[in-house]
Design a protein around this motif. Structure first.
Motif, mmCIF file in Angstrom:
data_model
loop_
_atom_site.group_PDB
_atom_site.id
_atom_site.type_symbol
_atom_site.label_atom_id
_atom_site.label_comp_id
_atom_site.label_asym_id
_atom_site.label_seq_id
_atom_site.Cartn_x
_atom_site.Cartn_y
_atom_site.Cartn_z
ATOM 1 N N SER A 199 1.001 -1.085 0.045
ATOM 2 C CA SER A 199 -0.056 0.078 -0.045
ATOM 3 C C SER A 199 0.682 1.281 0.092
ATOM 4 O O SER A 199 1.838 1.295 0.763
ATOM 5 C CB SER A 199 -1.076 -0.030 1.292
ATOM 6 N N LEU A 200 0.444 2.193 -0.934
ATOM 7 C CA LEU A 200 0.955 3.570 -0.792
ATOM 8 C C LEU A 200 0.282 4.600 0.076
ATOM 9 O O LEU A 200 0.553 5.749 0.314
ATOM 10 C CB LEU A 200 1.113 4.108 -2.097
ATOM 11 N N ALA A 201 -0.872 4.219 0.883
ATOM 12 C CA ALA A 201 -1.506 4.824 1.723
ATOM 13 C C ALA A 201 -1.692 4.084 2.980
ATOM 14 O O ALA A 201 -1.232 2.944 3.376
ATOM 15 C CB ALA A 201 -3.028 4.862 1.115
ATOM 16 N N PRO A 202 -1.999 4.843 4.024
ATOM 17 C CA PRO A 202 -2.129 4.302 5.461
ATOM 18 C C PRO A 202 -2.656 3.145 5.348
ATOM 19 O O PRO A 202 -3.915 2.727 4.952
ATOM 20 C CB PRO A 202 -2.524 5.404 6.333
ATOM 21 N N ALA B 296 3.179 1.797 10.925
ATOM 22 C CA ALA B 296 1.939 2.122 10.667
ATOM 23 C C ALA B 296 1.570 3.604 11.190
ATOM 24 O O ALA B 296 0.425 4.425 10.433
ATOM 25 C CB ALA B 296 0.739 0.884 10.843
ATOM 26 N N GLY B 297 1.652 3.824 12.497
ATOM 27 C CA GLY B 297 1.305 4.958 13.005
ATOM 28 C C GLY B 297 1.980 6.309 12.249
ATOM 29 O O GLY B 297 1.168 7.195 12.178
ATOM 30 N N ALA B 298 3.143 6.110 12.190
ATOM 31 C CA ALA B 298 3.986 7.132 11.423
ATOM 32 C C ALA B 298 3.359 7.429 10.059
ATOM 33 O O ALA B 298 3.244 8.576 9.588
ATOM 34 C CB ALA B 298 5.265 6.968 11.383
ATOM 35 N N CYS C 249 1.299 10.779 8.145
ATOM 36 C CA CYS C 249 2.062 11.724 7.085
ATOM 37 C C CYS C 249 1.114 11.166 5.688
ATOM 38 O O CYS C 249 1.572 11.856 4.670
ATOM 39 C CB CYS C 249 3.404 11.099 6.899
ATOM 40 N N GLY C 250 0.211 10.304 5.897
ATOM 41 C CA GLY C 250 -0.380 9.882 4.530
ATOM 42 C C GLY C 250 0.262 9.062 3.535
ATOM 43 O O GLY C 250 -0.170 9.392 2.481
ATOM 44 N N VAL C 251 0.931 8.184 4.118
ATOM 45 C CA VAL C 251 1.787 7.267 3.089
ATOM 46 C C VAL C 251 1.590 6.123 3.462
ATOM 47 O O VAL C 251 0.902 5.484 4.577
ATOM 48 C CB VAL C 251 3.224 7.867 2.996
ATOM 49 N N GLY C 252 2.143 5.213 2.843
ATOM 50 C CA GLY C 252 2.140 3.583 3.191
ATOM 51 C C GLY C 252 3.308 3.277 4.185
ATOM 52 O O GLY C 252 4.198 4.173 4.281
#
Length: 248
Positions: free
Chosen positions: A70-73, A88-90, A94-97
């Motif tokens: 995934s490139l999203a959270p 996962a929290g970080a 930031c809105g990234v994977g």
């Protein structure tokens, strides 16, 4: 940021010079390649710790492939391994994977595991570092303006522990959706710094995006971001708690 880099992209490691009785060594386990400066040679103990961390991550990704792709959270349960939850929290902040935080996560986990044996321990993982130190340090920034000037970041003894993570659209083999030379992020948490470097680097697609990157960095300050250095060609900018110094 991905941990996969070619050795030719790591010539900057030649600039790392131990001092005051410190030793420098490499820890390589599969795709993980760490440069460590510590008060004693801990490579074998660190390699075993890295192998355990990699085992946790690989086992989690085997049963949760979306975590790797995934490139999203991605949400993970409280029962997930600590490194998985931290990544996962970080990434969510930031809105990234979550894999955008893997190199910083490994660097921080290794440094924190051995700081009791070596109060001065610096762990670098493909341009992403977590540093524990009892003395001042100066960290070189990787990309150089075409003018030939070389810049570093001075860190006072009370700055540690601290993380410095970088993302680039022109250096290395990590996935970046941007095209800038360098986004370097300072934060206390390496997972956050790594994920933020990726998120901010993705925004940097031209010199006109520098302001956009700095504005987004300021928005992330509440999450723990302390400073950002940005370079696109000959244009550079900085925001936050950064003491830049000229290097000889």
């Amino acid at each position: 940021m991905s941990e996969r880099h070619l050795s030719s992209d790591r010539a900057y490691r030649d600039m790392v010079r131990p001092r005051n009785g410190e030793v420098r060594f490499q820890v390589a386990v599969e795709q993980t390649d760490l440069l460590v400066v510590a008060e004693s040679d801990l490579r074998h103990q660190m390699a075993a710790h890295v192998a355990r961390l990699r085992g946790e991550l690989k086992n989690w990704m085997l049963f949760h492939p979306e975590f790797a792709a995934s490139l999203a959270p991605v949400e993970v349960p409280d029962s997930a391994p600590e490194i998985v939850r931290a990544m996962a929290g970080a990434a969510a902040l930031c809105g990234v994977g979550p894999m955008a935080a893997v190199a910083g996560a490994v660097a921080q986990a290794v440094a924190e595991a051995f700081v009791g044996q070596s109060p001065n321990v610096l762990v670098e993982n493909g341009g992403d570092s977590f540093l524990c130190s009892t003395r001042e340090r100066v960290v070189a920034l990787l990309a150089e303006p075409q003018s030939g000037a070389r810049l570093g970041l001075r860190l006072a003894p009370d700055a540690f522990p601290v993380s410095l993570c970088a993302s680039s659209g022109t250096i290395g083999h990590s996935l970046s959706l941007g095209s800038g030379d360098l986004v370097a992020v300072r934060a206390r948490d390496a997972r956050l710094a790594d994920a933020a470097a990726t998120a901010l680097g993705n925004l940097l697609r031209g010199p006109g995006d520098i302001r956009r990157v700095l504005d987004r960095a300021a928005e992330l300050a509440g999450s723990g971001l302390d400073g950002v250095f940005v370079q696109y060609d000959e244009k550079i900018a900085a925001w936050g708690n950064l003491e830049l110094v000229a290097l000889e």
